[in-house]
Design a protein around this motif. Structure first.
Motif, PDB file in Angstrom:
ATOM      1  N   LYS A  89      -9.887   5.099   0.813  1.00  9.01           N
ATOM      2  CA  LYS A  89      -9.372   4.434   2.027  1.00  9.01           C
ATOM      3  C   LYS A  89      -8.075   5.101   2.470  1.00  9.01           C
ATOM      4  O   LYS A  89      -7.867   5.407   3.647  1.00  9.01           O
ATOM      5  N   ILE A  90      -7.220   5.389   1.492  1.00 14.61           N
ATOM      6  CA  ILE A  90      -5.941   6.058   1.779  1.00 14.61           C
ATOM      7  C   ILE A  90      -6.203   7.424   2.415  1.00 14.61           C
ATOM      8  O   ILE A  90      -5.594   7.803   3.422  1.00 14.61           O
ATOM      9  N   ALA A  91      -7.173   8.143   1.860  1.00 19.86           N
ATOM     10  CA  ALA A  91      -7.512   9.492   2.366  1.00 19.86           C
ATOM     11  C   ALA A  91      -7.996   9.410   3.809  1.00 19.86           C
ATOM     12  O   ALA A  91      -7.576  10.178   4.679  1.00 19.86           O
ATOM     13  N   SER A  92      -8.868   8.437   4.069  1.00 18.71           N
ATOM     14  CA  SER A  92      -9.403   8.296   5.425  1.00 18.71           C
ATOM     15  C   SER A  92      -8.282   7.944   6.400  1.00 18.71           C
ATOM     16  O   SER A  92      -8.180   8.509   7.488  1.00 18.71           O
ATOM     17  N   ASN A  93      -7.374   7.058   5.979  1.00 24.51           N
ATOM     18  CA  ASN A  93      -6.233   6.697   6.849  1.00 24.51           C
ATOM     19  C   ASN A  93      -5.316   7.895   7.073  1.00 24.51           C
ATOM     20  O   ASN A  93      -4.927   8.213   8.186  1.00 24.51           O
ATOM     21  N   PHE A  94      -4.997   8.590   5.968  1.00 31.87           N
ATOM     22  CA  PHE A  94      -4.015   9.681   6.077  1.00 31.87           C
ATOM     23  C   PHE A  94      -4.525  10.803   6.971  1.00 31.87           C
ATOM     24  O   PHE A  94      -3.770  11.440   7.703  1.00 31.87           O
TER      25      PHE A  94
END
Ligand SMILES: CC(=O)N[C@H]1[C@@H](OP(=O)(O)OP(=O)(O)OC[C@H]2O[C@@H](n3ccc(=O)[nH]c3=O)[C@H](O)[C@@H]2O)O[C@H](CO)[C@@H](O)[C@@H]1O[C@H](C)C(=O)N[C@@H](C)C(=O)N[C@H](CCC(=O)O)C(=O)O
Ligand SMILES: Nc1ncnc2c1ncn2[C@@H]1O[C@H](COP(=O)(O)OP(=O)(O)OP(=O)(O)O)[C@@H](O)[C@H]1O
Ligand SMILES: N[C@H](CCC[C@H](N)C(=O)O)C(=O)O
Ligand SMILES: [Mg+2]
Length: 483
Positions: A89-94
């Motif tokens: 999720k963090i990767a997709s947001n970043f």
């Protein structure tokens, strides 16, 4: 980017300043830099949580963990349920959710993933699209090659790759989706438009408890695909993938009725021809890679192309030129026998390449292979048995032994081949084994070097040595390795 924005949609407990600026994200402390977010992941060999202080020393200002850690002055700590899932999720947001801007086609199955993705890339490029590819051999952005470490990268690396593809004008991405990646949250948050199922047979049972769990893991991809599930109806696990499918199901096959079918199959050493039928549409298809398995791979790609509204005529032209490094790759020897390099490294893979050679009766079929270390041990005797059933002579050798004893791996393969009448020799050193095969080759023999395919390395212990079978064959033959 502010930490609070990176954590959008992540259930977490934040201690410290949530509005700090983050310049980068990493899950390896050795890659941490100034103002980075470090995600501590519990692995199979070690645990990221042991490296929090190193990450901070290297400049991290925030840390994500799924277990409580002590407080560090000036450091924001983020406690989540599951660090791997949070990383996706963090990767997709970043990286600004790049798959929402792509048509993403995921291909899963025990064998055929690489082959199908190369076929799809050729078909889509023939429509003047810029196509991204993610897979075992390499990652690609159009013609640009980016070396691949995994068949399916970790979520942070994957989302970064997708964002680069979007920025470079890529519209379609074809990617291999390994069962490991589905089990380890690597492809969570990927917005798959189409999912393709090739087949399921024994592999990776060192990682998955059993075939049912392996199949269930593969099924996750079909729960994610939004527009279509393309499924090999002839495979005995097809019903599980169909049941898991959220989107429209499109079937392909040879044996029973399917939406896309192959008829009139003509196989030879130089390739395979067949007629594809989709309702009242028909087209003659010719592939450079022989074998029924190639027909299946092509049917998968054709079904996706049909769903995308691409004409069979354009598909025919694209497929006629497709070759895949290390997949039934004929090596030019200038001799009166053949050498084929192939990536078959499972019982089903071996069966399929040998089936592709079944009609070839002129000379002997000499099969040289081993099995990867630190992989599924239980497939080894099965590989030996299927090899012994089909080959006229086998040469058992090393593949990538990794941390295992090569002789132990070979003896497990021997258990299977001993159940057959196939004559064989054991030569642990792969280069010596290849030399033996070439030196003893007779007119019209077909020598199959199986298991390494495109690989230009051999992993022995923790050493990775250069090992390109194309070069080795040419070197041995130039030193008079055959009459
Ligand atoms: C079984 C498996 O998938 N293992 C992957 C996993 O390793 P691991 O869990 O053992 O990681 P670990 O070494 O315990 O480290 C745990 C954490 O500590 C971190 N760490 C570690 C050391 C350090 O100094 N600092 C630090 O922060 C690591 O970055 C990691 O996040 O996470 C690593 C980091 O991303 C991967 O490189 C590694 O892939 C290994 C090398 C592997 O061989 N994977 C194969 C089985 C695989 O994934 N294959 C599939 C399918 C192949 C196919 O069928 O084609 C693939 O998709 O490639
Ligand atoms: N549809 C298929 N069914 C069975 N065997 C196949 C099929 N396609 C290819 N093979 C065999 O399996 C080998 C691997 O093919 P490919 O690299 O396309 O599979 P993959 O799914 O990408 O494998 P991996 O999981 O290792 O990445 C080929 O060299 C060939 O011997
Ligand atoms: N020559 C490779 C083939 C398998 C590679 C890939 N499918 C994996 O399991 O990592 C090996 O067994 O070492
Ligand atoms: Mg592959």
């Amino acid at each position: 980017m502010k930490l609070i924005d990176i954590l959008k949609g992540v259930n977490c407990e934040i201690k410290g300043d949530p509005n700090i600026d983050i310049s980068g994200v990493c899950y390896d402390s050795r890659k941490s830099k100034n103002k980075y977010l470090f995600i501590a992941i519990k692995g199979f060999k070690t645990d990221g949580i042991f490296y929090v202080e190193e990450a901070i020393k290297n400049g991290a200002v925030a840390v994500v963990t799924d277990r409580e850690i002590k407080e560090y002055p000036g450091i924001t700590t983020v406690l989540v349920e599951d660090a791997r899932a949070a990383m996706a999720k963090i990767a997709s947001n970043f990286y600004n959710n790049p798959t929402s801007k792509l048509t993403l086609i995921g291909v899963t199955g025990t064998n055929g993933k690489t082959s199908v993705t190369y076929m799809l890339k050729a078909i889509l490029e023939r429509q003047n699209n810029k196509v991204g590819l993610v897979g075992t051999i390499q990652n690609m952005i159009g013609d640009e090659v980016i070396p691949s470490v995994h068949t399916t990268p970790e979520s942070l690396d994957l989302q970064e790759l997708f964002s680069i593809m979007v920025n470079k004008g890529v519209k379609y991405v074809v990617m291999e989706v390994s069962s490991h990646s589905l089990a380890l949250n690597r492809v969570d948050e990927c917005e798959f438009d189409i999912a393709v199922f090739t087949n399921l047979s024994q592999d990776h049972l060192d990682f998955h408890q059993n075939m049912e769990e392996y199949a269930k893991t593969k099924g996750k991809l079909f729960k994610m695909a939004k527009s279509a599930s393309v499924i090999n109806i002839d495979d005995k696990y097809s019903s599980m993938m169909i049941e898991s499918s959220k989107a429209k199901v499109l079937t392909y096959g040879i044996k029973d009725f399917a939406y896309v079918m192959a008829k009139d199959i003509r196989n030879s050493l130089s390739g395979v021809k067949f007629k594809v039928q989709i309702e009242d549409k028909k087209e003659e298809i010719s592939l450079k890679i022989p074998g029924i398995f190639s027909v299946y791979n092509a049917l998968a790609a054709i079904t996706v192309a049909d769903f995308l509204g691409i004409s069979l005529r354009s598909v025919r032209e694209a497929l006629s030129q497709v070759t895949v490094k290390g997949r039934f790759e004929l090596v030019e020897t200038g001799k009166d026998f053949y050498v084929i390099i192939d990536y078959a490294h499972t019982p089903d893979g071996i069966q399929n390449i040998m089936e592709a050679l079944k009609e070839y009766k002129t000379g002997r079929k000499i099969l040289l292979f081993g099995a990867g270390g630190d992989r599924d041990k239980t497939k080894r005797p099965l590989m030996g048995e299927v090899a012994g059933k089909y080959a006229d002579f086998c040469i058992l050798t090393s593949d990538n032994p990794r941390s295992e004893d090569p002789r132990e791996i070979i003896s497990q393969i021997e258990e299977g081949i001993k159940k057959t009448n196939c004559p064989y020799v054991v030569i642990e050193n792969r280069k010596e084994a290849i030399s033996y095969a070439l030196t003893n080759a007779q007119k019209d023999d077909v020598i199959i070097l199986a298991g390494k395919g495109h690989e230009t390395y051999q992993i022995i212990g923790d050493k990775v040595i250069h090992f390109d079978e194309r070069e080795i064959v040419k070197e041995i033959l130039s030193e008079g390795g055959n009459r």
